[in-house]
Design an enzyme around this catalytic site. Structure first.
Site, PDB file in Angstrom:
ATOM      1  N   GLN A  56      -4.470  -1.608   9.899  1.00 40.24           N
ATOM      2  CA  GLN A  56      -4.373  -2.927   9.281  1.00 40.24           C
ATOM      3  C   GLN A  56      -4.938  -4.012  10.195  1.00 40.24           C
ATOM      4  O   GLN A  56      -4.560  -4.127  11.359  1.00 40.24           O
ATOM      5  CB  GLN A  56      -2.908  -3.245   8.942  1.00 40.24           C
ATOM      6  CG  GLN A  56      -2.717  -4.537   8.198  1.00 40.24           C
ATOM      7  CD  GLN A  56      -3.359  -4.542   6.818  1.00 40.24           C
ATOM      8  OE1 GLN A  56      -3.262  -3.571   6.080  1.00 40.24           O
ATOM      9  NE2 GLN A  56      -4.027  -5.625   6.466  1.00 40.24           N
ATOM     10  N   ASP A  98     -11.070   2.717   4.507  1.00 38.96           N
ATOM     11  CA  ASP A  98     -11.328   1.271   4.426  1.00 38.96           C
ATOM     12  C   ASP A  98     -12.820   0.998   4.227  1.00 38.96           C
ATOM     13  O   ASP A  98     -13.202  -0.099   3.821  1.00 38.96           O
ATOM     14  CB  ASP A  98     -10.849   0.569   5.687  1.00 38.96           C
ATOM     15  CG  ASP A  98      -9.499  -0.121   5.502  1.00 38.96           C
ATOM     16  OD1 ASP A  98      -9.157  -0.424   4.345  1.00 38.96           O
ATOM     17  OD2 ASP A  98      -8.804  -0.352   6.502  1.00 38.96           O
ATOM     18  N   LYS A 110       0.828  -1.207   0.000  1.00 40.70           N
ATOM     19  CA  LYS A 110       0.000   0.000   0.000  1.00 40.70           C
ATOM     20  C   LYS A 110       0.858   1.251   0.000  1.00 40.70           C
ATOM     21  O   LYS A 110       0.583   2.223  -0.728  1.00 40.70           O
ATOM     22  CB  LYS A 110      -0.943  -0.015   1.204  1.00 40.70           C
ATOM     23  CG  LYS A 110      -2.040  -1.068   1.093  1.00 40.70           C
ATOM     24  CD  LYS A 110      -2.772  -1.311   2.401  1.00 40.70           C
ATOM     25  CE  LYS A 110      -3.803  -2.425   2.257  1.00 40.70           C
ATOM     26  NZ  LYS A 110      -4.457  -2.792   3.515  1.00 40.70           N
TER      27      LYS A 110
END
Length: 293
Positions: free
Chosen positions: A96, A119, A52
């Protein structure tokens, strides 16, 4: 048969984002900024976050990686999120997953400012998605929709079967495919571990999205000729003959299903790359939306 190559589709999306960020910088504005929080040193998480960060650099998005120890207390992580929420220079926040057992993932998800929820996991984002309102879409379903768009896969009037009901992929995917969108307007059947007639339903499907995390679960006998197959699964399977001691397998038995499908995603090299493309799109949108406030 079309191979829905994530490298090709994601490259197109990233080039578009790169051009947009370049225009922002050329006009004297700052670059969009994504802050990622990584707790512990889980191997898969390390790989995902590194990818990412690398992709952010490629398109001109600034990224910051915050590392916390695996034994960090929940309160410390929540304080970190609160600080990022208050930072006007941060547009998107990504924590994460998975997280260590001492931390409530739900508390963490709800702690992120919905305006920075790139997200798309916050209940507010999920609620807006259900109602068809503008919002951040979870990156994997968003990436799949971008892939369908790139390869011009027709969805209107089709029967889609989604296998898996997670809040990260299955549920939002079923909502998107059934929505009144350019790549939506499907009749959707959402299946899970308690669906008794799964094979029968799959054989009726024009589109199958496999997102259950079971290697090579979808076999050729479950797929009708000409179906579009989207494989979300990615599992390390031990293999002594492989150089690394394992192979990456999807939820679909690719070798046998590809011969029946009209289009299929490979694993690796398919949906995973589009997930990052979706995240980058969300980060740019977060910047644009906050600049307009």
């Amino acid at each position: 048969m079309i191979v829905l190559d994530g490298k090709i589709a994601s490259a197109a999306v990233k080039e578009e984002i790169k051009q947009q960020t370049a225009k922002l910088l050329a006009s004297g504005k700052r670059a969009p900024h994504l802050a990622a929080v990584l707790v512990g040193n889980n191997g898969a998480s390390e790989t995902y976050v590194a990818s990412k960060v690398k992709n952010c650099e490629e398109v001109g998005i600034r990224s910051t990686l915050i590392r916390l120890d695996a034994d960090v207390q929940e309160a410390v992580l929540l304080d970190t999120i609160a600080s990022l929420n208050a930072d006007a220079g941060v547009d998107g926040i990504l924590v994460q997953l998975p997280l260590p057992k001492q931390i409530s993932e739900q508390k963490v998800i709800e702690a992120i400012d919905p305006l920075k929820d790139v997200d798309g996991f916050h209940p507010g984002s999920a609620g807006k998605l259900v109602q068809g309102l503008p919002t951040f879409i979870p990156a994997t379903p968003y990436g799949i929709m971008l892939m369908l768009e790139h390869f011009n896969i027709e969805t209107t009037g089709k029967h889609a079967v989604v296998i898996g009901r997670s809040n990260i992929v299955g549920r939002p995917m079923s909502i998107l495919l059934s929505s009144n969108l350019k790549r939506g307007n499907c009749t959707v059947t959402l299946c899970h571990s308690h669906t008794p007639n799964l094979t029968e339903l799959c054989l009726q499907a024009d589109i199958i999205v496999a997102a259950l995390g079971r290697p090579e679960f979808v076999k050729a006998e479950m797929v009708k000729d000409g179906a579009v197959i989207i494989d979300v699964g990615i599992t390390r399977v031990e293999d002594a003959t492989a150089k690394k001691g394992f192979r990456i397998k999807g939820d679909v038995a690719y070798a046998e299903v590809a011969g029946k499908a009209s289009a299929i995603t490979p694993v690796p090299g398919g949906v995973g790359l589009m997930t990052i493309a979706g995240l980058l799109k969300n980060t740019l949108q977060a910047y644009v939306s906050r600049e307009q406030l």
